[in-house]
Design a protein around this motif. Structure first.
Motif, mmCIF file in Angstrom:
data_model
loop_
_atom_site.group_PDB
_atom_site.id
_atom_site.type_symbol
_atom_site.label_atom_id
_atom_site.label_comp_id
_atom_site.label_asym_id
_atom_site.label_seq_id
_atom_site.Cartn_x
_atom_site.Cartn_y
_atom_site.Cartn_z
ATOM 1 N N GLU A 1 0.803 90.892 68.224
ATOM 2 C CA GLU A 1 0.384 90.811 66.822
ATOM 3 C C GLU A 1 0.426 92.181 66.154
ATOM 4 N N ASP A 2 0.140 93.209 66.938
ATOM 5 C CA ASP A 2 0.018 94.567 66.421
ATOM 6 C C ASP A 2 1.393 95.218 66.258
ATOM 7 N N PRO A 3 1.734 95.647 65.026
ATOM 8 C CA PRO A 3 3.032 96.305 64.807
ATOM 9 C C PRO A 3 3.254 97.528 65.707
ATOM 10 N N LEU A 4 2.196 98.263 66.025
ATOM 11 C CA LEU A 4 2.363 99.422 66.908
ATOM 12 C C LEU A 4 2.734 98.989 68.320
ATOM 13 N N GLU A 5 2.138 97.893 68.768
ATOM 14 C CA GLU A 5 2.496 97.362 70.082
ATOM 15 C C GLU A 5 3.960 96.905 70.078
ATOM 16 N N MET A 6 4.369 96.259 68.979
ATOM 17 C CA MET A 6 5.773 95.832 68.860
ATOM 18 C C MET A 6 6.698 97.042 68.891
ATOM 19 N N GLU A 7 6.314 98.070 68.169
ATOM 20 C CA GLU A 7 7.148 99.275 68.090
ATOM 21 C C GLU A 7 7.354 99.910 69.458
ATOM 22 N N ARG A 8 6.356 99.823 70.317
ATOM 23 C CA ARG A 8 6.444 100.413 71.658
ATOM 24 C C ARG A 8 7.124 99.494 72.676
ATOM 25 N N SER A 9 7.340 98.247 72.317
ATOM 26 C CA SER A 9 7.912 97.274 73.249
ATOM 27 C C SER A 9 9.373 97.616 73.564
ATOM 28 N N LEU A 10 9.652 97.810 74.841
ATOM 29 C CA LEU A 10 11.026 98.104 75.260
ATOM 30 C C LEU A 10 11.941 96.908 75.012
ATOM 31 N N GLN A 11 11.401 95.686 75.175
ATOM 32 C CA GLN A 11 12.205 94.497 74.940
ATOM 33 C C GLN A 11 12.569 94.363 73.461
ATOM 34 N N LEU A 12 11.614 94.654 72.572
ATOM 35 C CA LEU A 12 11.901 94.585 71.142
ATOM 36 C C LEU A 12 12.922 95.650 70.763
ATOM 37 N N ARG A 13 12.776 96.844 71.311
ATOM 38 C CA ARG A 13 13.736 97.913 71.035
ATOM 39 C C ARG A 13 15.139 97.527 71.520
ATOM 40 N N LYS A 14 15.192 96.903 72.684
ATOM 41 C CA LYS A 14 16.486 96.467 73.227
ATOM 42 C C LYS A 14 17.113 95.420 72.309
ATOM 43 N N HIS A 15 16.311 94.474 71.843
ATOM 44 C CA HIS A 15 16.842 93.453 70.951
ATOM 45 C C HIS A 15 17.261 94.077 69.608
ATOM 46 N N ALA A 16 16.505 95.049 69.126
ATOM 47 C CA ALA A 16 16.861 95.741 67.876
ATOM 48 C C ALA A 16 18.226 96.418 68.019
ATOM 49 N N ARG A 17 18.458 97.063 69.153
ATOM 50 C CA ARG A 17 19.764 97.700 69.384
ATOM 51 C C ARG A 17 20.882 96.655 69.427
ATOM 52 N N ARG A 18 20.597 95.499 70.022
ATOM 53 C CA ARG A 18 21.594 94.432 70.104
ATOM 54 C C ARG A 18 21.929 93.902 68.707
ATOM 55 N N VAL A 19 20.900 93.666 67.895
ATOM 56 C CA VAL A 19 21.110 93.182 66.522
ATOM 57 C C VAL A 19 21.920 94.198 65.723
ATOM 58 N N MET A 20 21.503 95.448 65.800
ATOM 59 C CA MET A 20 22.192 96.496 65.043
ATOM 60 C C MET A 20 23.623 96.675 65.547
ATOM 61 N N GLY A 21 23.833 96.529 66.847
ATOM 62 C CA GLY A 21 25.180 96.634 67.404
ATOM 63 C C GLY A 21 26.096 95.534 66.886
ATOM 64 N N ALA A 22 25.566 94.314 66.786
ATOM 65 C CA ALA A 22 26.366 93.202 66.262
ATOM 66 C C ALA A 22 26.718 93.443 64.790
ATOM 67 N N ILE A 23 25.744 93.896 64.026
ATOM 68 C CA ILE A 23 26.012 94.188 62.606
ATOM 69 C C ILE A 23 27.020 95.326 62.497
ATOM 70 N N ASN A 24 26.892 96.322 63.368
ATOM 71 C CA ASN A 24 27.837 97.435 63.351
ATOM 72 C C ASN A 24 29.263 96.945 63.619
ATOM 73 N N THR A 25 29.408 96.053 64.572
ATOM 74 C CA THR A 25 30.741 95.511 64.864
ATOM 75 C C THR A 25 31.306 94.787 63.652
ATOM 76 N N VAL A 26 30.462 94.024 62.965
ATOM 77 C CA VAL A 26 30.905 93.323 61.759
ATOM 78 C C VAL A 26 31.327 94.342 60.690
ATOM 79 N N VAL A 27 30.483 95.344 60.455
ATOM 80 C CA VAL A 27 30.771 96.345 59.418
ATOM 81 C C VAL A 27 32.065 97.103 59.743
ATOM 82 N N GLU A 28 32.221 97.489 60.994
ATOM 83 C CA GLU A 28 33.429 98.224 61.390
ATOM 84 C C GLU A 28 34.694 97.396 61.211
ATOM 85 N N ASN A 29 34.557 96.074 61.236
ATOM 86 C CA ASN A 29 35.723 95.193 61.190
ATOM 87 C C ASN A 29 35.808 94.372 59.911
#
Length: 191
Positions: free
Chosen positions: A67-95
């Motif tokens: 529930e806590d945004p700070l806990e979310m921010e520290r979550s390694l799983q959330l960070r990993k998913h954020a990188r995956r989302v951003m990577g997919a968007i990056n691939t779209v933007v690059e192409n």
């Protein structure tokens, strides 16, 4: 509470407007600044998404009880998913100049979320809206009306391709059909 979106809006969202070469360039230039801070921006997007639309967390066993945004921010799983989302968007933007590649990438994303994760497609509309909010706030000096228009087309492009993948695999639940009542409320709030 706002009314649930009607069929006309769904039809509008299911068609993406063509982007001009100038708009593609604007998106790529803006994105290069955003992607330089890929993980932090991605985490900001996901935290806002989950705080404002907590029902979306139901699809993430690793952090659905946070529930806590700070806990979310520290979550390694959330960070990993954020990188995956951003990577997919990056691939779209690059192409952006290769519509087949864009369709292919977004089809993979859509099919995985429909078949494996069973995510209601409306969450893509919501997430892309949150993405635009965060980018517009964090890069306010770059987010002119021209940039906003281009990114609105980008948002539509993402959603249109993802929804096409859902339809291709036979997903039967769309915002105007048998979708669960909680998602109807989320859809209305996203407008």
């Amino acid at each position: 509470m706002e009314k649930v979106q009607g069929e006309m809006e769904i039809e509008r969202w299911e068609r993406s407007e063509d982007m001009s070469d100038a708009e593609k360039k604007v998106i790529q230039e803006t994105w290069s600044r955003v992607y330089a801070n890929c993980e932090d921006v991605g985490v900001s997007i996901l935290i806002r998404f989950f705080v404002n639309f907590p029902s979306a967390k139901q699809y993430f066993s690793q952090f659905k009880h946070m529930e806590d945004p700070l806990e979310m921010e520290r979550s390694l799983q959330l960070r990993k998913h954020a990188r995956r989302v951003m990577g997919a968007i990056n691939t779209v933007v690059e192409n952006l100049n290769d519509s087949e590649k864009v369709s292919s990438v977004l089809a993979l994303v859509g099919k995985a979320h429909a078949l494996k994760h069973k995510v209601e497609p409306v969450y893509f509309k919501i997430l892309t809206g949150v993405m635009l909010e965060v980018i517009a706030e964090e890069y306010a000096n770059d987010f002119t009306p021209e940039v906003q228009r281009a990114w609105t087309k980008m948002r539509s492009l993402i959603y249109t391709n993802v929804i096409a993948a859902y339809k291709e695999v036979g997903w039967a639940q769309y915002p105007n059909s048998t979708m669960n009542p909680l998602v109807k409320v989320v859809t209305a709030a996203a407008k």
